[in-house]
Design a protein around this motif. Structure first.
Motif: not given
Length: 137
Positions: A121-125
């Motif tokens: 859910n976009g946590k890497a970015e």
């Protein structure tokens, strides 16, 4: 506060884990992480002077000099005078270095994809941006 609660400790632990994982993936090729970084940086930049290459590849300048000497001997990179300032020397990828970089690029891409999947859910970015804030300008 326990040491394991310190932000710097957590970041260092994650870094160590990621480097060990990447080194294990690179083991069959015999290429150290630092050399992969040099190849990746040069693939994007085209050519760089030693000082900039050291900073971008996260390698100490004295270590980089020895590494570049070996890579020149192995035909992976070459030195050339800077056309804008003939006193400066640039490091460029040789065809063999370009081929090696292309072959090994999938190793770092696989690690990045695994991390992105683990941090859904976009946590890497989000994490990438937070860590960039710590690095500064």
């Amino acid at each position: 506060m326990k040491i394991t609660d310190h932000l710097a400790y957590v970041v260092a632990s994650v870094n160590r884990q990621l480097e060990e994982e990447l080194q294990e993936s690179l083991r069959p090729s015999g290429v150290p992480i630092e050399q992969l970084r040099v190849l990746e940086v040069l693939a994007r930049a085209g050519s760089l002077p030693m000082g900039e290459l050291a900073v971008k590849a996260l390698v100490e300048p004295t270590t980089l000099t020895k590494m570049i000497d070996r890579m020149v001997s192995d035909g992976l990179v070459f030195r050339a005078p800077d056309p804008a300032d003939r006193r400066r020397v640039l490091i460029l990828l040789a065809p063999a270095g370009e081929a090696l970089q292309k072959r090994l690029h999938n190793v770092s891409v696989a690690q990045e994809e695994r991390l992105a999947k683990q941090l859904q859910n976009g946590k890497a970015e989000e994490l990438r941006n937070l860590l960039r804030e710590l690095i500064g300008p």
